[in-house]
Scaffold this motif. Structure first.
Motif, PDB file in Angstrom:
ATOM      1  N   GLU A   9       0.821  -1.282  -0.036  1.00 31.65           N
ATOM      2  CA  GLU A   9       0.358   0.105  -0.063  1.00 31.65           C
ATOM      3  C   GLU A   9       1.127   1.665  -0.167  1.00 31.65           C
ATOM      4  O   GLU A   9       0.596   2.146  -0.832  1.00 31.65           O
ATOM      5  CB  GLU A   9      -1.183  -0.205   1.065  1.00 31.65           C
ATOM      6  CG  GLU A   9      -2.405  -1.409   0.844  1.00 31.65           C
ATOM      7  CD  GLU A   9      -2.821  -1.148   2.052  1.00 31.65           C
ATOM      8  OE1 GLU A   9      -2.622  -0.487   3.159  1.00 31.65           O
ATOM      9  OE2 GLU A   9      -3.889  -2.511   2.389  1.00 31.65           O
ATOM     10  N   LYS A  10       1.962   0.918   0.657  1.00 35.43           N
ATOM     11  CA  LYS A  10       2.883   2.603   1.151  1.00 35.43           C
ATOM     12  C   LYS A  10       3.589   2.308  -0.150  1.00 35.43           C
ATOM     13  O   LYS A  10       4.351   3.946  -0.636  1.00 35.43           O
ATOM     14  CB  LYS A  10       3.990   2.517   1.846  1.00 35.43           C
ATOM     15  CG  LYS A  10       2.785   2.293   3.546  1.00 35.43           C
ATOM     16  CD  LYS A  10       4.040   2.243   4.078  1.00 35.43           C
ATOM     17  CE  LYS A  10       4.065   2.648   6.197  1.00 35.43           C
ATOM     18  NZ  LYS A  10       5.021   2.317   7.033  1.00 35.43           N
ATOM     19  N   CYS A  11       3.986   1.670  -1.238  1.00 36.73           N
ATOM     20  CA  CYS A  11       4.520   1.170  -2.157  1.00 36.73           C
ATOM     21  C   CYS A  11       3.744   1.852  -3.545  1.00 36.73           C
ATOM     22  O   CYS A  11       4.144   2.947  -4.448  1.00 36.73           O
ATOM     23  CB  CYS A  11       4.503   0.308  -2.729  1.00 36.73           C
ATOM     24  SG  CYS A  11       6.686  -0.282  -2.104  1.00 36.73           S
ATOM     25  N   GLY A  12       2.418   1.798  -3.241  1.00 37.33           N
ATOM     26  CA  GLY A  12       1.032   2.203  -4.454  1.00 37.33           C
ATOM     27  C   GLY A  12       1.381   3.919  -4.269  1.00 37.33           C
ATOM     28  O   GLY A  12       0.636   4.559  -4.851  1.00 37.33           O
ATOM     29  N   SER A  13       1.692   4.678  -2.883  1.00 37.52           N
ATOM     30  CA  SER A  13       1.427   6.039  -2.531  1.00 37.52           C
ATOM     31  C   SER A  13       2.494   6.258  -3.563  1.00 37.52           C
ATOM     32  O   SER A  13       2.879   7.710  -2.676  1.00 37.52           O
ATOM     33  CB  SER A  13       0.734   6.122  -0.958  1.00 37.52           C
ATOM     34  OG  SER A  13       1.623   5.531  -0.905  1.00 37.52           O
ATOM     35  N   GLY A  14       3.578   6.124  -3.471  1.00 39.22           N
ATOM     36  CA  GLY A  14       4.936   6.386  -3.531  1.00 39.22           C
ATOM     37  C   GLY A  14       5.917   6.514  -3.246  1.00 39.22           C
ATOM     38  O   GLY A  14       6.726   7.059  -2.611  1.00 39.22           O
ATOM     39  N   ASP A  15       6.079   5.402  -1.202  1.00 39.52           N
ATOM     40  CA  ASP A  15       7.081   5.879  -0.833  1.00 39.52           C
ATOM     41  C   ASP A  15       8.260   4.995  -0.872  1.00 39.52           C
ATOM     42  O   ASP A  15       8.451   4.056  -1.099  1.00 39.52           O
ATOM     43  CB  ASP A  15       6.424   5.124   0.738  1.00 39.52           C
ATOM     44  CG  ASP A  15       7.181   5.152   1.676  1.00 39.52           C
ATOM     45  OD1 ASP A  15       8.504   5.011   1.897  1.00 39.52           O
ATOM     46  OD2 ASP A  15       6.535   5.842   2.953  1.00 39.52           O
ATOM     47  N   SER A  60       0.074   0.274  -7.128  1.00 42.10           N
ATOM     48  CA  SER A  60      -1.522   0.662  -6.824  1.00 42.10           C
ATOM     49  C   SER A  60      -2.183  -0.004  -8.108  1.00 42.10           C
ATOM     50  O   SER A  60      -3.742  -0.332  -6.992  1.00 42.10           O
ATOM     51  CB  SER A  60      -1.615   1.918  -7.056  1.00 42.10           C
ATOM     52  OG  SER A  60      -1.949   2.383  -8.129  1.00 42.10           O
TER      53      SER A  60
END
Length: 79
Positions: A9-15, A60
């Protein structure tokens, strides 16, 4: 693996830290997949990098149906 879901989920928001963690978790196994389809280790490394760029671009869209590793493996094979 609840931690993996949070990382995804964090990867999906670009973290970027989450992306680094995901790479750390899966790069060795995915490199093996890339080696199987590449003519040499240099090409496999290039495919691995391109594959992870694609994973981070489309993570995402992962619907949490089935295995994330299987989804990622399919991207690597197609790369």
């Amino acid at each position: 693996m609840e931690d993996l879901k949070k990382i995804i989920e964090k990867c999906g928001s670009g973290d970027q830290r989450a992306q680094a963690k995901l790479y750390e978790l899966f790069a060795p196994k995915m490199f093996g997949v890339c080696l199987r389809y590449a003519k040499d280790s240099t090409e496999a490394e290039d495919n691995l990098q391109e594959g992870f760029i694609r994973v981070f671009t489309y993570v995402s869209k992962f619907r949490h149906e089935g295995s994330f590793e299987g989804w990622m493996r399919r991207i690597m094979v197609n790369e």
